[in-house]
Enzyme design. Structure first.
Site, PDB file in Angstrom:
ATOM      1  N   LYS A 182     -31.446  50.107 -40.553  1.00  0.00           N
ATOM      2  CA  LYS A 182     -31.440  49.535 -39.200  1.00  0.00           C
ATOM      3  C   LYS A 182     -30.549  48.293 -39.160  1.00  0.00           C
ATOM      4  O   LYS A 182     -30.870  47.264 -39.749  1.00  0.00           O
ATOM      5  CB  LYS A 182     -32.848  49.127 -38.748  1.00  0.00           C
ATOM      6  CG  LYS A 182     -32.847  48.755 -37.272  1.00  0.00           C
ATOM      7  CD  LYS A 182     -34.043  47.936 -36.854  1.00  0.00           C
ATOM      8  CE  LYS A 182     -33.738  46.506 -36.532  1.00  0.00           C
ATOM      9  NZ  LYS A 182     -32.667  46.224 -35.590  1.00  0.00           N
ATOM     10  N   GLY A 234     -32.604  38.178 -43.191  1.00  0.00           N
ATOM     11  CA  GLY A 234     -32.751  37.672 -41.829  1.00  0.00           C
ATOM     12  C   GLY A 234     -33.511  36.367 -41.832  1.00  0.00           C
ATOM     13  O   GLY A 234     -33.514  35.633 -42.830  1.00  0.00           O
ATOM     14  N   SER A 235     -34.196  36.110 -40.746  1.00  0.00           N
ATOM     15  CA  SER A 235     -34.854  34.813 -40.599  1.00  0.00           C
ATOM     16  C   SER A 235     -36.134  34.740 -41.424  1.00  0.00           C
ATOM     17  O   SER A 235     -36.766  35.759 -41.720  1.00  0.00           O
ATOM     18  CB  SER A 235     -35.187  34.586 -39.120  1.00  0.00           C
ATOM     19  OG  SER A 235     -36.074  35.583 -38.678  1.00  0.00           O
ATOM     20  N   THR A 236     -36.523  33.533 -41.748  1.00  0.00           N
ATOM     21  CA  THR A 236     -37.749  33.332 -42.526  1.00  0.00           C
ATOM     22  C   THR A 236     -38.967  33.791 -41.723  1.00  0.00           C
ATOM     23  O   THR A 236     -39.890  34.406 -42.272  1.00  0.00           O
ATOM     24  CB  THR A 236     -37.855  31.851 -42.940  1.00  0.00           C
ATOM     25  OG1 THR A 236     -36.745  31.586 -43.817  1.00  0.00           O
ATOM     26  CG2 THR A 236     -39.142  31.550 -43.684  1.00  0.00           C
ATOM     27  N   GLY A 239     -39.171  37.405 -41.980  1.00  0.00           N
ATOM     28  CA  GLY A 239     -39.512  37.702 -43.380  1.00  0.00           C
ATOM     29  C   GLY A 239     -41.007  37.572 -43.618  1.00  0.00           C
ATOM     30  O   GLY A 239     -41.628  38.411 -44.272  1.00  0.00           O
ATOM     31  N   GLU A 256     -34.257  38.245 -48.264  1.00  0.00           N
ATOM     32  CA  GLU A 256     -33.208  37.223 -48.358  1.00  0.00           C
ATOM     33  C   GLU A 256     -33.220  36.501 -47.020  1.00  0.00           C
ATOM     34  O   GLU A 256     -32.835  37.073 -45.997  1.00  0.00           O
ATOM     35  CB  GLU A 256     -31.865  37.888 -48.660  1.00  0.00           C
ATOM     36  CG  GLU A 256     -30.856  36.930 -49.244  1.00  0.00           C
ATOM     37  CD  GLU A 256     -29.965  36.325 -48.200  1.00  0.00           C
ATOM     38  OE1 GLU A 256     -30.326  35.239 -47.681  1.00  0.00           O
ATOM     39  OE2 GLU A 256     -28.926  36.905 -47.887  1.00  0.00           O
ATOM     40  N   CYS A 290     -26.241  32.329 -44.156  1.00  0.00           N
ATOM     41  CA  CYS A 290     -27.516  31.889 -44.748  1.00  0.00           C
ATOM     42  C   CYS A 290     -27.297  30.797 -45.788  1.00  0.00           C
ATOM     43  O   CYS A 290     -28.124  29.907 -45.924  1.00  0.00           O
ATOM     44  CB  CYS A 290     -28.276  33.077 -45.317  1.00  0.00           C
ATOM     45  SG  CYS A 290     -27.256  34.146 -46.321  1.00  0.00           S
ATOM     46  N   GLU A 390     -32.933  25.301 -40.093  1.00  0.00           N
ATOM     47  CA  GLU A 390     -31.699  26.074 -40.138  1.00  0.00           C
ATOM     48  C   GLU A 390     -31.145  26.217 -38.719  1.00  0.00           C
ATOM     49  O   GLU A 390     -31.815  26.755 -37.842  1.00  0.00           O
ATOM     50  CB  GLU A 390     -31.985  27.460 -40.728  1.00  0.00           C
ATOM     51  CG  GLU A 390     -30.731  28.285 -40.889  1.00  0.00           C
ATOM     52  CD  GLU A 390     -30.999  29.655 -41.501  1.00  0.00           C
ATOM     53  OE1 GLU A 390     -31.941  30.341 -41.035  1.00  0.00           O
ATOM     54  OE2 GLU A 390     -30.265  30.043 -42.414  1.00  0.00           O
TER      55      GLU A 390
HETATM   56  P1  NDP Z   1     -34.046  38.228 -37.394  1.00  0.00           P
HETATM   57  O1  NDP Z   1     -34.697  37.868 -38.655  1.00  0.00           O
HETATM   58  O2  NDP Z   1     -34.830  38.257 -36.161  1.00  0.00           O
HETATM   59  O3  NDP Z   1     -33.350  39.669 -37.535  1.00  0.00           O
HETATM   60  C1  NDP Z   1     -32.940  40.289 -38.740  1.00  0.00           C
HETATM   61  C2  NDP Z   1     -33.191  41.790 -38.661  1.00  0.00           C
HETATM   62  O4  NDP Z   1     -34.595  42.059 -38.568  1.00  0.00           O
HETATM   63  C3  NDP Z   1     -32.582  42.441 -37.421  1.00  0.00           C
HETATM   64  O5  NDP Z   1     -32.163  43.754 -37.745  1.00  0.00           O
HETATM   65  C4  NDP Z   1     -33.763  42.461 -36.468  1.00  0.00           C
HETATM   66  O6  NDP Z   1     -33.638  43.401 -35.433  1.00  0.00           O
HETATM   67  C5  NDP Z   1     -34.882  42.827 -37.406  1.00  0.00           C
HETATM   68  N1  NDP Z   1     -36.220  42.476 -36.938  1.00  0.00           N
HETATM   69  C6  NDP Z   1     -36.570  41.625 -35.936  1.00  0.00           C
HETATM   70  N2  NDP Z   1     -37.920  41.562 -35.831  1.00  0.00           N
HETATM   71  C7  NDP Z   1     -38.429  42.364 -36.785  1.00  0.00           C
HETATM   72  C8  NDP Z   1     -39.750  42.700 -37.200  1.00  0.00           C
HETATM   73  N3  NDP Z   1     -40.819  42.184 -36.615  1.00  0.00           N
HETATM   74  N4  NDP Z   1     -39.914  43.552 -38.231  1.00  0.00           N
HETATM   75  C9  NDP Z   1     -38.854  44.065 -38.860  1.00  0.00           C
HETATM   76  N5  NDP Z   1     -37.572  43.804 -38.504  1.00  0.00           N
HETATM   77  C10 NDP Z   1     -37.354  42.949 -37.494  1.00  0.00           C
HETATM   78  O7  NDP Z   1     -32.837  37.301 -37.191  1.00  0.00           O
HETATM   79  P2  NDP Z   1     -32.142  37.009 -35.780  1.00  0.00           P
HETATM   80  O8  NDP Z   1     -31.051  37.947 -35.703  1.00  0.00           O
HETATM   81  O9  NDP Z   1     -33.059  36.967 -34.641  1.00  0.00           O
HETATM   82  O10 NDP Z   1     -31.695  35.526 -36.042  1.00  0.00           O
HETATM   83  C11 NDP Z   1     -32.610  34.457 -35.835  1.00  0.00           C
HETATM   84  C12 NDP Z   1     -32.423  33.403 -36.864  1.00  0.00           C
HETATM   85  O11 NDP Z   1     -32.599  33.966 -38.161  1.00  0.00           O
HETATM   86  C13 NDP Z   1     -31.052  32.801 -36.937  1.00  0.00           C
HETATM   87  O12 NDP Z   1     -30.884  31.796 -36.010  1.00  0.00           O
HETATM   88  C14 NDP Z   1     -31.023  32.312 -38.335  1.00  0.00           C
HETATM   89  O13 NDP Z   1     -31.655  31.081 -38.434  1.00  0.00           O
HETATM   90  C15 NDP Z   1     -31.793  33.320 -39.101  1.00  0.00           C
HETATM   91  N6  NDP Z   1     -30.981  34.336 -39.761  1.00  0.00           N
HETATM   92  C16 NDP Z   1     -30.800  34.223 -41.092  1.00  0.00           C
HETATM   93  C17 NDP Z   1     -29.999  35.124 -41.731  1.00  0.00           C
HETATM   94  C18 NDP Z   1     -29.745  35.038 -43.166  1.00  0.00           C
HETATM   95  O14 NDP Z   1     -28.799  35.623 -43.646  1.00  0.00           O
HETATM   96  N7  NDP Z   1     -30.568  34.370 -43.916  1.00  0.00           N
HETATM   97  C19 NDP Z   1     -29.319  36.195 -41.035  1.00  0.00           C
HETATM   98  C20 NDP Z   1     -29.603  36.253 -39.618  1.00  0.00           C
HETATM   99  C21 NDP Z   1     -30.414  35.342 -39.048  1.00  0.00           C
HETATM  100  P3  NDP Z   1     -32.921  42.979 -34.043  1.00  0.00           P
HETATM  101  O15 NDP Z   1     -31.614  42.388 -34.382  1.00  0.00           O
HETATM  102  O16 NDP Z   1     -32.749  44.268 -33.392  1.00  0.00           O
HETATM  103  O17 NDP Z   1     -33.849  42.013 -33.398  1.00  0.00           O
END
Ligand code: NDP
Length: 487
Positions: A182, A234-236, A239, A256, A290, A390
């Site tokens: 996804k 993705g975001s903490t 996570g 991560e 990140c 962040e």
């Molecule tokens: P998210 O953590 O929300 O998204 C990462 C992935 O997880 C996307 O594919 C998202 O889908 C999916 N997702 C969202 N909610 C769920 C859930 N409940 N269960 C499983 N999967 C889920 O990051 P965002 O894109 O919203 O970014 C928000 C913040 O996260 C940023 O501002 C940044 O601080 C941080 N971030 C950190 C990253 C890193 O590399 N460490 C990368 C990206 C973001 P969908 O996109 O469809 O919502």
């Protein structure tokens, strides 16, 4: 704005080797213009079930094409994917830039080449995954087998859409798993195009399945009993939610997550190089990285000179059309993310940090795109919001320090622990500081360099499990012990 060359097709779902429509669709936006690029299929819970069933079938069928492949054949298949990507590299780079807003320079010369490297690294590793013979006593023949974990759910963010997927796909396939993938809803285009390459390369049906859609699709994957492991970046906050939701099925997970990485400059460093490193550390990828070096610690003796040089460079770095090869600062990924970043800039001002560069949204070529100036705050205190949280945008917080213990105390006094850097000509100090930093990566006299062979991941709230390198195999395999009684 430069016109794109790539034809963009509406996105479908890839399930069991076939492209199918979703029940609904949603728009994907070009953040440089605010305009719609195309429509992407939105998967339903039933589509997730179908994708998982296809992945399960491809994994479990011992007479199926995937299970019958030798490790060498799997390696060659992954290599073929890398070759095909290389053939279409310009198209992939343009799609990534249109979808994410990152400069074409980054997509074409950093992201895509690294995806190719990562795939080739794991193509080579496929034949080097093995158990061990362990001698225990004369009447036993005891050994271990390394077996694929099963169906891997890959949940990927929007900042490095294809690159962060390759960190998961490479080891997953090398170890013999199947995947349900996804992408982030904002950036599905390169994933979908890659799905076409997978079909063209001859990846057996069901081995790679792609489900596009919102976070609820990710959640359905996390809770799905047919998925054995989730690999997430993705975001903490998400996570943490994944960890809770994965508990029901005791899924294996690797996370991560975010970061607020300290970039520490001692007075004896090569200052001009450190200034360049600080610029790359925060403004590469628009700061939506990140491991961005978003907290810059400067030894007091050099602080003023350093900040002056930094502010002069930032003033010259204007956000520009991401498709222009000369651009080094592109568009923020979405309107929401732009608003988040702007609200952090306001918070910094309110908390009394000194704005020394940028701070505003700007328009590029009269477009409605989401551009923010490179922004630097001086005189930041470690307990300010802009030093602790962040921001995920082109905003740098500068802090001062006087000695090693003080800077380490401040650098480690943050929930995150993803990456860090130290700039000094004193080799002993560099190594001592590296040992005391609570972070998964320490760069010395550079910032942000990566290699497919080097493990990457976080301490503390930055998650757990390492991606890249040979250790990643541990997260994509189960270890079985076999004991033959020879008494
Ligand atoms: P998210 O953590 O929300 O998204 C990462 C992935 O997880 C996307 O594919 C998202 O889908 C999916 N997702 C969202 N909610 C769920 C859930 N409940 N269960 C499983 N999967 C889920 O990051 P965002 O894109 O919203 O970014 C928000 C913040 O996260 C940023 O501002 C940044 O601080 C941080 N971030 C950190 C990253 C890193 O590399 N460490 C990368 C990206 C973001 P969908 O996109 O469809 O919502």
């Amino acid at each position: 704005m430069i016109a794109a060359k790539t034809q963009i097709e509406p996105g479908q779902l890839l399930i069991e080797g076939k492209w199918v429509d979703g029940t609904k669709s949603f728009d994907t936006i070009n953040p440089a213009t605010g305009e719609t690029l195309t429509q992407i299929a939105e998967a339903s819970a039933a589509d997730v079930d179908r994708a998982v069933a296809a992945a399960r079938k491809a994994f479990e069928d011992r007479n199926g094409a995937w299970r019958k492949m030798s490790a060498g054949e799997r390696g060659r298949l992954i290599w073929r994917l890398a070759d095909l990507l290389e053939k279409h590299i310009d198209e992939f780079a343009e799609l990534e830039t249109l979808d994410n807003g990152k400069p074409i320079f980054e997509s074409r010369y950093v992201d895509m080449p690294m995806v190719i490297d990562v795939l080739r690294y794991y193509a080579g590793l496929a034949t080097k995954i093995h158990g061990e013979t362990i001698n225990t006593n004369e009447t036993a023949f005891t050994y271990t087998l390394r077996e694929p974990v099963g169906v891997v759910g890959m949940i990927v963010p929007w900042n490095f859409p294809l690159l962060l997927a390759s960190w998961k796909l490479g080891p997953a396939l090398a170890c013999g798993n199947t995947v349900v993938w996804k992408p982030a809803s904002q950036t599905s285009l390169t994933t979908l195009r890659f799905g076409k390459l997978a079909v063209e390369a001859g990846v057996p049906a069901g081995v790679i399945n792609i489900v596009t859609g919102p976070g609820s699709i990710g959640r359905a994957m996390v809770e799905h009993s047919g998925i054995d492991k989730i690999a997430f970046t993705g975001s903490t906050a998400v996570g943490q939610e994944i960890m809770r939701n994965a508990a029901g099925s005791l899924k294996r997970i690797t996370l991560e997550l975010g970061g607020k990485s300290p970039n520490i400059v001692f007075a004896d460093a090569d200052i001009d190089n450190a200034v360049k490193g600080a610029m790359t550390g925060i403004f590469y990828g628009k700061g939506e990285v990140c491991n961005a070096g978003s907290r810059l610690f400067l030894e007091s003796k050099v602080k003023d000179e350093f900040v002056e040089k930094l502010a002069a460079r930032a003033a010259k770095m204007r956000p520009a059309d991401p498709l222009d090869p000369k651009t080094r600062l592109g568009a923020i990924v979405s309107r929401e993310q732009m608003q988040t970043v702007l609200s952090y800039i306001e918070a910094g001002k309110k908390e009394g940090a000194k704005l020394v560069a940028g701070g505003n949204r700007v328009s590029v070529d009269g477009s409605k795109g989401f551009f923010i100036e490179p922004t630097i705050f001086g005189d930041v205190k470690n307990d300010m919001k802009i030093a602790q949280e962040e921001i995920f945008g082109p905003v740098l917080s500068v802090l001062a320090f006087d000695d090693v213990d003080q800077v380490l105390e401040q650098a480690n006094n943050n929930p995150y622990g993803l990456a860090s850097a130290v700039w000094t000509r004193d080799i002993k100090k560099a190594h001592l500081v590296s040992r005391r930093l609570k972070a998964g990566t320490v760069w010395i006299n550079t910032y942000g360099l990566m290699d497919a062979a080097l493990p990457f991941g976080g301490y503390k709230a930055s998650g757990f499990g390492r991606e890249l390198g040979a250790h990643a195999v541990e997260h994509y395999t189960e270890m079985k012990t076999v004991w033959l009684n020879m008494a």
